[in-house]
Structure formats: structure tokens, C-alpha cells
Design an enzyme around this catalytic site. Structure first.
Site, PDB file in Angstrom:
ATOM      1  N   LYS A  70       0.844  -1.208   0.000  1.00  0.00           N
ATOM      2  CA  LYS A  70       0.000   0.000   0.000  1.00  0.00           C
ATOM      3  C   LYS A  70       0.873   1.249   0.000  1.00  0.00           C
ATOM      4  CE  LYS A  70      -3.768   2.224   2.425  1.00  0.00           C
ATOM      5  NZ  LYS A  70      -5.129   1.990   2.853  1.00  0.00           N
ATOM      6  N   MET A  95     -12.695   4.424  -3.072  1.00  0.00           N
ATOM      7  CA  MET A  95     -13.133   3.320  -2.218  1.00  0.00           C
ATOM      8  C   MET A  95     -12.003   2.679  -1.403  1.00  0.00           C
ATOM      9  SD  MET A  95     -16.263   3.486  -2.803  1.00  0.00           S
ATOM     10  CE  MET A  95     -17.017   1.987  -2.184  1.00  0.00           C
ATOM     11  N   ARG A  96     -11.023   3.474  -1.035  1.00  0.00           N
ATOM     12  CA  ARG A  96      -9.926   2.965  -0.219  1.00  0.00           C
ATOM     13  C   ARG A  96      -9.684   3.860   0.974  1.00  0.00           C
ATOM     14  NH1 ARG A  96      -7.031  -0.918  -2.649  1.00  0.00           N
ATOM     15  NH2 ARG A  96      -8.104  -1.304  -4.592  1.00  0.00           N
ATOM     16  N   LEU A  97      -9.239   3.231   2.048  1.00  0.00           N
ATOM     17  CA  LEU A  97      -8.846   4.021   3.206  1.00  0.00           C
ATOM     18  C   LEU A  97      -7.489   4.652   2.883  1.00  0.00           C
ATOM     19  CD1 LEU A  97      -9.611   4.730   6.131  1.00  0.00           C
ATOM     20  CD2 LEU A  97      -8.282   2.737   6.851  1.00  0.00           C
ATOM     21  N   HIS A 114     -19.118  11.932   2.153  1.00  0.00           N
ATOM     22  CA  HIS A 114     -19.734  10.673   2.587  1.00  0.00           C
ATOM     23  C   HIS A 114     -21.254  10.849   2.573  1.00  0.00           C
ATOM     24  CE1 HIS A 114     -20.046   6.833   4.536  1.00  0.00           C
ATOM     25  NE2 HIS A 114     -20.910   7.366   5.395  1.00  0.00           N
TER      26      HIS A 114
HETATM   27  C1  GRF Z   1     -20.969   9.100  -3.282  1.00  0.00           C
HETATM   28  O1  GRF Z   1     -22.211   8.769  -2.711  1.00  0.00           O
HETATM   29  C2  GRF Z   1     -19.992   9.578  -2.236  1.00  0.00           C
HETATM   30  O2  GRF Z   1     -20.608  10.252  -1.183  1.00  0.00           O
HETATM   31  C3  GRF Z   1     -19.405   8.285  -1.735  1.00  0.00           C
HETATM   32  O3  GRF Z   1     -19.297   7.475  -2.882  1.00  0.00           O
HETATM   33  C4  GRF Z   1     -20.267   7.875  -3.839  1.00  0.00           C
HETATM   34  C5  GRF Z   1     -19.518   8.187  -5.090  1.00  0.00           C
HETATM   35  O4  GRF Z   1     -20.374   8.521  -6.158  1.00  0.00           O
HETATM   36  N1  GRF Z   1     -18.158   8.515  -1.046  1.00  0.00           N
HETATM   37  P1  GRF Z   1     -19.789   9.197  -7.455  1.00  0.00           P
HETATM   38  O5  GRF Z   1     -18.667   8.269  -7.956  1.00  0.00           O
HETATM   39  O6  GRF Z   1     -19.261  10.538  -7.092  1.00  0.00           O
HETATM   40  O7  GRF Z   1     -20.921   9.247  -8.424  1.00  0.00           O
END
Ligand code: GRF
Length: 220
Positions: A70, A95-97, A114
Site C-alpha cells: 500500500k 473506495m480505499r482508506l 460521505h
Molecule cells: C458518493 O455517494 C460519495 O458520497 C461516496 O461514494 C459515492 C460516489 O459517487 N463517497 P460518485 O462516484 O461521485 O458518483
């Protein structure tokens, strides 16, 4: 802002990129006084990359699996962000920490959005979690990241009522509308240098007179 002109933002995204699009659109309109200098995705198939290319923004996929650790992956991301001379980073469905390497590379300069009113419902499927729980309000949160998952000082939130006839999907759709509204607004506050973290809270510095896009629109 740098000698290069506009405030340069880097965006990290893993999926469809609708928040990225909202940021790009706000930059075009001038309600966000910045430019997206680079979009990086951990997912080569992310539609976000296509949106970036359509907008003429350098877009790059860096698959974490190609790196030994990482740390090495994040070093690569960091060096691309630096090469693009970005001043702050917006996570938009990343989608990663974020690990230490990246976090310390941009201290108090990485924002996330979020789809819930944090600290409630962090993690995946936040809209579904909120709907399942039966809350009467959910919404979205823009925050600075810290070492946790969906935690860190809160910059802005928008509340969305949960209606009796809602499904998790319809709730998520209404929350998304608010995401697209507040993320560019929060970023604009960052660009204006108005966000200050004091004892773990975000304090808003007053707007200097005659600055910001509203003033410009009004010809001040
Ligand atoms: C959104 O709901 C955001 O809040 C979350 O992941 C989703 C991403 O959607 N973190 P997009 O890729 O911006 O359409």
C-alpha cells in the site's frame, strides 16, 4: 493558488464519478475557483476517468495490485499528484482508506464526501444503513480525512429527510443531489483559505470583502 494561476485540485475516484463531474462543472461555471489538474483512479474501469478525459483533464489509473505494498501504491499516487502540482485532494467516491503515506503528503488538505450525516453510518452503503435503521433524517458530509474510515473534522453537512415512501435507492438519489451541491461549496471555502481546524473542529474564517465567486458575479 500558485504561480501557475488557479488553485489546482487533484481528485481520486473509484467509480461513476458524479461528484467529480459536479466539481468539474462548478469549476467551469466559476462557482468553484479552481481547476481539476489530475484525476487518479485505483480502478482502470472507473467511469470517472472517462469523465475526466471528456473534460480534457489528465486521467490516470493506478491499480494497487501492481504495487508491492500500500505504501508503494500511495507513493506512486503522491508523486503523480505532486507532478500535477496539486494543492489539495478531493476524494470523490474513492473506495480505499487513505494511508499514512498519502495523508502525510497532504496534511489537512484531503477532503472526502460521505453520503450520511457523520458520525452516523460510516463505511459502505451508508444510505442503505440509514434507511434500514429508520432514521428520519440522513444526508451527506464533507470532511477532512484523518486516519479513520469516514472520520475527521467536518466542514459541511446537508440534511435530507427520509420519507415514508422512500426506498434506500430513492433516498440515495436525493442525498446525491445534495452531495453535488455541497462538495463544490466546501472546496470553494478551502480555496478561499477559510477553513481552519481548531481542536478537531473546522472553524470558518470570515470572508474577506471583495473576494470569492459571488462577489465577482455581483461585480464587486
Ligand atoms: C458518493 O455517494 C460519495 O458520497 C461516496 O461514494 C459515492 C460516489 O459517487 N463517497 P460518485 O462516484 O461521485 O458518483
Amino acid at each position: 493558488m500558485t504561480a501557475l494561476g488557479k488553485f489546482r485540485l487533484g481528485v481520486l475516484a473509484s467509480g461513476r464519478g458524479s461528484n467529480l463531474q459536479a466539481i468539474i462543472d462548478a469549476c467551469r461555471k466559476g462557482s468553484l475557483d479552481a481547476e481539476v489538474a489530475i484525476v487518479i483512479s485505483d480502478n482502470p474501469g472507473a467511469y470517472a476517468l472517462e469523465r475526466a478525459r471528456t473534460a480534457g483533464i489528465p486521467a490516470l489509473a493506478l491499480a494497487p495490485g501492481r504495487f508491492a505494498s500500500k505504501t508503494e501504491y500511495e507513493q506512486a499516487v503522491l508523486s503523480e499528484l505532486r507532478r500535477a502540482e496539486v494543492e489539495a485532494v478531493a476524494l470523490a467516491g474513492y473506495m480505499r482508506l487513505v494511508g499514512e503515506t498519502l495523508r502525510l503528503g497532504f496534511p489537512e488538505r484531503i477532503l472526502n464526501i460521505h453520503p450520511a450525516l457523520l458520525p452516523a453510518f460510516p463505511g459502505l452503503h451508508a444510505q442503505e444503513q440509514a434507511w434500514e435503521y429508520g432514521v428520519k433524517y440522513s444526508g451527506c458530509t464533507v470532511h477532512f480525512i484523518d486516519e479513520g474510515m469516514d472520520s475527521g473534522p467536518i466542514i459541511m453537512q446537508a440534511a435530507v429527510p427520509v420519507l415514508d415512501e422512500d426506498t434506500a435507492k430513492s433516498l440515495a438519489e436525493r442525498i446525491l443531489v445534495q452531495e453535488h451541491r455541497i462538495y463544490p461549496q466546501a472546496l470553494q471555502l478551502l480555496v478561499e483559505g477559510r477553513l481552519e481546524i481548531v481542536s478537531g473542529r473546522v472553524r470558518l474564517r470570515p470572508a474577506p470583502a471583495g473576494q470569492g465567486p459571488q462577489d465577482r458575479e455581483e461585480g464587486k
